[in-house]
Motif scaffolding. Structure first.
Motif, PDB file in Angstrom:
ATOM      1  N   PRO A 180       0.775  -1.330   0.001  1.00 44.16           N
ATOM      2  CA  PRO A 180      -0.030   0.056   0.038  1.00 44.16           C
ATOM      3  C   PRO A 180       0.854   1.320   0.131  1.00 44.16           C
ATOM      4  CG  PRO A 180      -0.900  -1.618   1.554  1.00 44.16           C
ATOM      5  CD  PRO A 180       0.398  -2.263   1.254  1.00 44.16           C
ATOM      6  N   GLU A 181       1.969   1.314   0.572  1.00 47.49           N
ATOM      7  CA  GLU A 181       3.047   2.443   0.843  1.00 47.49           C
ATOM      8  C   GLU A 181       3.470   2.927  -0.596  1.00 47.49           C
ATOM      9  OE1 GLU A 181       3.358   4.304   3.509  1.00 47.49           O
ATOM     10  OE2 GLU A 181       1.825   2.991   4.231  1.00 47.49           O
ATOM     11  N   ARG A 182       3.206   2.152  -1.554  1.00 46.75           N
ATOM     12  CA  ARG A 182       3.757   2.436  -3.021  1.00 46.75           C
ATOM     13  C   ARG A 182       2.783   2.576  -3.821  1.00 46.75           C
ATOM     14  NH1 ARG A 182       8.670   0.376  -1.599  1.00 46.75           N
ATOM     15  NH2 ARG A 182       8.090  -1.582  -2.096  1.00 46.75           N
ATOM     16  N   CYS A 183       1.402   2.823  -3.409  1.00 44.75           N
ATOM     17  CA  CYS A 183       0.106   2.729  -4.242  1.00 44.75           C
ATOM     18  C   CYS A 183      -0.545   4.016  -4.362  1.00 44.75           C
ATOM     19  CB  CYS A 183      -0.804   1.659  -3.958  1.00 44.75           C
ATOM     20  SG  CYS A 183      -0.154  -0.067  -4.341  1.00 44.75           S
ATOM     21  N   ILE A 184      -0.928   4.536  -5.138  1.00 40.89           N
ATOM     22  CA  ILE A 184      -1.557   6.016  -5.294  1.00 40.89           C
ATOM     23  C   ILE A 184      -2.906   5.677  -6.102  1.00 40.89           C
ATOM     24  CG2 ILE A 184      -1.749   8.198  -6.391  1.00 40.89           C
ATOM     25  CD1 ILE A 184       1.284   8.056  -5.966  1.00 40.89           C
ATOM     26  N   LEU A 185      -4.321   6.043  -5.436  1.00 44.41           N
ATOM     27  CA  LEU A 185      -5.260   5.921  -6.273  1.00 44.41           C
ATOM     28  C   LEU A 185      -5.672   7.114  -7.031  1.00 44.41           C
ATOM     29  CD1 LEU A 185      -7.885   4.959  -3.345  1.00 44.41           C
ATOM     30  CD2 LEU A 185      -6.769   3.662  -4.892  1.00 44.41           C
ATOM     31  N   VAL A 186      -5.985   7.063  -8.236  1.00 43.16           N
ATOM     32  CA  VAL A 186      -6.497   8.240  -9.282  1.00 43.16           C
ATOM     33  C   VAL A 186      -7.806   7.741  -9.753  1.00 43.16           C
ATOM     34  CG1 VAL A 186      -4.200   9.060  -9.893  1.00 43.16           C
ATOM     35  CG2 VAL A 186      -5.209   6.907 -11.341  1.00 43.16           C
ATOM     36  N   SER A 187      -8.475   8.825 -10.113  1.00 43.19           N
ATOM     37  CA  SER A 187      -9.940   8.562 -10.713  1.00 43.19           C
ATOM     38  C   SER A 187      -9.686   8.501 -12.128  1.00 43.19           C
ATOM     39  CB  SER A 187     -11.081   9.725 -10.499  1.00 43.19           C
ATOM     40  OG  SER A 187     -10.626  10.885 -11.005  1.00 43.19           O
ATOM     41  N   ASP A 188      -8.895   9.399 -13.116  1.00 41.75           N
ATOM     42  CA  ASP A 188      -8.836   9.423 -14.528  1.00 41.75           C
ATOM     43  C   ASP A 188     -10.131   9.741 -14.849  1.00 41.75           C
ATOM     44  OD1 ASP A 188      -7.484   9.399 -16.767  1.00 41.75           O
ATOM     45  OD2 ASP A 188      -7.546   7.321 -17.210  1.00 41.75           O
TER      46      ASP A 188
ATOM     47  N   MET B  36      -3.557   6.354   0.447  1.00 39.09           N
ATOM     48  CA  MET B  36      -3.562   6.052  -1.061  1.00 39.09           C
ATOM     49  C   MET B  36      -4.003   7.341  -1.749  1.00 39.09           C
ATOM     50  SD  MET B  36      -4.135   2.041  -1.655  1.00 39.09           S
ATOM     51  CE  MET B  36      -3.593   0.890  -0.763  1.00 39.09           C
ATOM     52  N   ALA B  37      -5.031   7.793  -1.263  1.00 34.38           N
ATOM     53  CA  ALA B  37      -5.551   8.967  -1.989  1.00 34.38           C
ATOM     54  C   ALA B  37      -5.382  10.287  -1.350  1.00 34.38           C
ATOM     55  CB  ALA B  37      -7.054   8.871  -2.047  1.00 34.38           C
ATOM     56  N   CYS B  38      -4.359  10.328  -0.769  1.00 34.83           N
ATOM     57  CA  CYS B  38      -3.877  11.911  -0.131  1.00 34.83           C
ATOM     58  C   CYS B  38      -2.425  11.918   0.174  1.00 34.83           C
ATOM     59  CB  CYS B  38      -4.726  11.897   1.284  1.00 34.83           C
ATOM     60  SG  CYS B  38      -4.579  13.269   2.105  1.00 34.83           S
ATOM     61  N   HIS B  39      -1.913  11.155   1.222  1.00 33.90           N
ATOM     62  CA  HIS B  39      -0.858  11.395   1.566  1.00 33.90           C
ATOM     63  C   HIS B  39       0.431  10.798   0.271  1.00 33.90           C
ATOM     64  CE1 HIS B  39      -2.942  11.186   5.125  1.00 33.90           C
ATOM     65  NE2 HIS B  39      -2.321  12.105   5.655  1.00 33.90           N
ATOM     66  N   HIS B  40       0.027   9.794  -0.353  1.00 37.15           N
ATOM     67  CA  HIS B  40       0.858   9.121  -1.011  1.00 37.15           C
ATOM     68  C   HIS B  40       1.144  10.084  -2.443  1.00 37.15           C
ATOM     69  CE1 HIS B  40       0.246   4.922   0.808  1.00 37.15           C
ATOM     70  NE2 HIS B  40       0.785   5.973   1.518  1.00 37.15           N
ATOM     71  N   PRO B  41       0.347  10.571  -3.039  1.00 36.74           N
ATOM     72  CA  PRO B  41       0.447  11.513  -4.274  1.00 36.74           C
ATOM     73  C   PRO B  41       1.142  12.618  -3.678  1.00 36.74           C
ATOM     74  CG  PRO B  41      -1.888  11.162  -3.658  1.00 36.74           C
ATOM     75  CD  PRO B  41      -1.156  10.341  -2.862  1.00 36.74           C
ATOM     76  N   LEU B  42       0.836  13.413  -2.807  1.00 39.16           N
ATOM     77  CA  LEU B  42       1.646  14.328  -2.345  1.00 39.16           C
ATOM     78  C   LEU B  42       3.151  14.056  -2.066  1.00 39.16           C
ATOM     79  CD1 LEU B  42      -1.071  15.819   0.245  1.00 39.16           C
ATOM     80  CD2 LEU B  42      -0.540  16.889  -2.137  1.00 39.16           C
ATOM     81  N   ARG B  43       3.345  12.821  -1.569  1.00 45.47           N
ATOM     82  CA  ARG B  43       4.739  12.592  -1.182  1.00 45.47           C
ATOM     83  C   ARG B  43       5.513  12.469  -2.644  1.00 45.47           C
ATOM     84  NH1 ARG B  43       5.504   7.093   1.897  1.00 45.47           N
ATOM     85  NH2 ARG B  43       3.839   8.138   3.368  1.00 45.47           N
ATOM     86  N   LEU B  44       4.787  11.775  -3.549  1.00 45.12           N
ATOM     87  CA  LEU B  44       5.266  11.361  -4.885  1.00 45.12           C
ATOM     88  C   LEU B  44       5.741  12.844  -5.308  1.00 45.12           C
ATOM     89  CD1 LEU B  44       5.987   9.962  -7.434  1.00 45.12           C
ATOM     90  CD2 LEU B  44       3.585  10.555  -8.095  1.00 45.12           C
ATOM     91  N   LEU B  45       4.881  13.966  -5.220  1.00 45.76           N
ATOM     92  CA  LEU B  45       4.882  15.200  -5.938  1.00 45.76           C
ATOM     93  C   LEU B  45       6.083  16.219  -5.078  1.00 45.76           C
ATOM     94  CD1 LEU B  45       1.611  15.785  -7.441  1.00 45.76           C
ATOM     95  CD2 LEU B  45       3.824  15.359  -8.703  1.00 45.76           C
ATOM     96  N   GLY B  46       6.512  15.566  -3.890  1.00 47.30           N
ATOM     97  CA  GLY B  46       7.470  16.434  -3.001  1.00 47.30           C
ATOM     98  C   GLY B  46       6.743  17.439  -2.320  1.00 47.30           C
ATOM     99  N   ARG B  47       5.477  17.311  -2.059  1.00 48.84           N
ATOM    100  CA  ARG B  47       4.847  18.127  -1.062  1.00 48.84           C
ATOM    101  C   ARG B  47       4.582  17.712   0.396  1.00 48.84           C
ATOM    102  NH1 ARG B  47       1.951  22.060  -3.699  1.00 48.84           N
ATOM    103  NH2 ARG B  47       2.472  22.129  -5.893  1.00 48.84           N
ATOM    104  N   ASP B  48       4.182  18.574   1.156  1.00 47.39           N
ATOM    105  CA  ASP B  48       4.220  17.984   2.639  1.00 47.39           C
ATOM    106  C   ASP B  48       2.580  17.453   2.840  1.00 47.39           C
ATOM    107  OD1 ASP B  48       6.215  19.542   3.536  1.00 47.39           O
ATOM    108  OD2 ASP B  48       5.298  21.339   3.936  1.00 47.39           O
ATOM    109  N   GLU B  49       3.106  16.295   3.653  1.00 46.02           N
ATOM    110  CA  GLU B  49       1.559  15.295   3.996  1.00 46.02           C
ATOM    111  C   GLU B  49       0.940  15.696   5.022  1.00 46.02           C
ATOM    112  OE1 GLU B  49       3.032  11.213   4.130  1.00 46.02           O
ATOM    113  OE2 GLU B  49       4.601  12.024   3.109  1.00 46.02           O
ATOM    114  N   PRO B  50      -0.347  15.938   4.798  1.00 49.69           N
ATOM    115  CA  PRO B  50      -1.343  16.756   5.689  1.00 49.69           C
ATOM    116  C   PRO B  50      -1.663  15.739   7.107  1.00 49.69           C
ATOM    117  CG  PRO B  50      -2.738  16.089   3.896  1.00 49.69           C
ATOM    118  CD  PRO B  50      -0.998  15.534   3.716  1.00 49.69           C
ATOM    119  N   TYR B  51      -1.685  16.454   8.116  1.00 42.55           N
ATOM    120  CA  TYR B  51      -2.417  15.705   9.301  1.00 42.55           C
ATOM    121  C   TYR B  51      -3.674  16.392  10.004  1.00 42.55           C
ATOM    122  CZ  TYR B  51       1.525  12.737   8.266  1.00 42.55           C
ATOM    123  OH  TYR B  51       2.424  11.894   7.659  1.00 42.55           O
TER     124      TYR B  51
END
Ligand code: ZN
Length: 391
Positions: free
Chosen positions: A260-268, A332-347
């Motif tokens: 799960p740590e390397r999965c990102i959900l997208v809708s397309d 998968m639908a919040c923190h991971h895509p932000l981490r991929l793009l080098g953004r801060d993860e929200p809490y």
């Protein structure tokens, strides 16, 4: 001070959240019974949105008003941050659309807070039937650095993610140039060999765009580009978990293999999201919505042309298909895509941006979509269905 009371997505415990000046203030335990409350999570993130509510980004006539209208429609689906996605088309259409997205961000601060950057999916993808999916063949081509720079100029530097196929001889050099500019590179819509996939990863590619889709209908059993990407730990995988793009068992295998740590959900999701069955003319050519909700390239039944369900469906489906809990699905639908793009993860903590989604989940085992009750971006209640936010 606006506030809401709900169950935390990560602990399930009742929480009272207040915010001020766009930032979370008090985040404290609440005394209400958890079962009576909706859920709350940091706002959902979707790095692949082609359009929504009848409008699509890849459009030679796209206006600032269209870009803002899509943003406000997405609020009803709980999408707080996202990547407007431009798909394979002529240079003039892509440059125009990129320019309009940049202009809209410049004019509308609320929109600007939501847009993580433009995702350019194509035109540097495979021209072959199957891998190219619904992208129009005449515009599929080898990477062109000069052309890309002109697109990036039109976008005022806002292209942050590029999906391409590494099957072209100059692809690795192009990937290195993108990475040097801080742009995230994804592999997708590809007919690349296993060796070309490896070289692309070595050059800096970090994501497989909608792994398992945008592929040949038949592949050699092994090796092939799906196994290669699945096994590569340096690649994240984005997955369309709408129940149509990937069978349930494939989702389960992909999530287990990638973790799960390397999965990102997208809708397309496309402009046709939520539209009734029928034939539609779009920038990707003629598209049909079938009675079962699938969106296919017109005239056949096997090649999907995009998706019609927003990312909340992916969250509930991945819980059902892969057996992950709500907190993992939200990551998968919040923190991971932000981490991929080098953004801060929200809490959900004081001092964080007040970027929230409040929602009801379907009953366990029930095949239904989540119901978004409210969406808050940088403290602004952009959407609410009933009064879950009180002043
Ligand atoms: Zn695609």
């Amino acid at each position: 001070m606006p506030a809401l009371v709900a169950r935390r997505y990560d602990t399930g415990r009742p929480v009272r959240i207040c915010w001020d000046n766009g930032r979370l203030g008090v985040v404290e335990p609440a005394s209400e019974s958890a079962e009576s409350l909706p859920w709350v999570a940091p706002g959902w993130v979707d790095i692949q949105i082609n359009g929504y509510g009848g409008r699509e980004y890849t459009n030679e006539a796209l206006t600032v008003d269209d870009v803002v209208a899509i943003d406000r429609q997405l609020a009803t689906a709980g999408v707080v941050r996202y990547c407007p996605t431009l798909t394979t088309h002529s240079f003039s259409t892509l440059a125009h659309a990129a320019g309009m997205i940049a202009k809209a961000c410049g004019q509308d601060a609320l929109l600007d807070a939501g847009v993580l950057g433009i995702h350019l999916e194509g035109p540097y993808i495979s021209p072959h039937d199957g891998p190219r999916g619904a992208h129009p063949k005449p515009f599929c081509k080898a990477p062109d650095w000069d052309e890309f720079q002109r697109l990036q100029e039109a976008a005022e530097g806002r292209i942050r993610l590029v999906t391409l196929s590494p099957e072209y001889p100059n692809a690795c050099h192009f990937i290195e140039q993108l990475v040097a500019q801080g742009i995230t590179v994804a592999i997708g819509h590809t007919a690349a060999s296993v060796e070309q996939i490896r070289q692309a990863v070595s050059a800096g590619a970090r994501l497989s765009t909608h792994l398992g889709n945008g592929c040949h209908l038949e592949l050699p059993r092994h090796p092939n580009y799906i196994w290669e990407q699945l096994a590569e730990d340096r690649l994240w995988a984005s997955l369309i978990v709408d129940g149509h793009h990937l069978p349930e068992t494939v989702v389960r295998c992909f999530v287990r293999a990638k973790q799960p740590e390397r999965c990102i959900l997208v809708s397309d999701i496309t402009a046709l999201g939520g539209m009734p069955p029928g034939l539609y003319h779009t920038s990707l050519g003629d598209v049909e919505i079938l009675d079962d909700g699938r969106m296919v390239v017109a005239g056949q039944r096997r090649l999907l042309a995009g998706a019609a369900r927003p990312i909340g469906d992916g969250i509930v489906n991945v819980m059902r298909f892969a057996g992950v809990d709500l907190a993992t699905a939200i990551r998968m639908a919040c923190h991971h895509p932000l981490r991929l793009l080098g953004r801060d993860e929200p809490y959900l903590e004081a001092g964080e941006w007040a970027d929230l989604v409040c929602f009801d989940l379907p009953a366990p085992g029930e095949k239904a979509s989540p119901v978004v009750l409210a969406m808050v971006r940088h403290g602004v209640v952009v959407y609410q269905q009933r009064n879950v936010v009180v002043d």
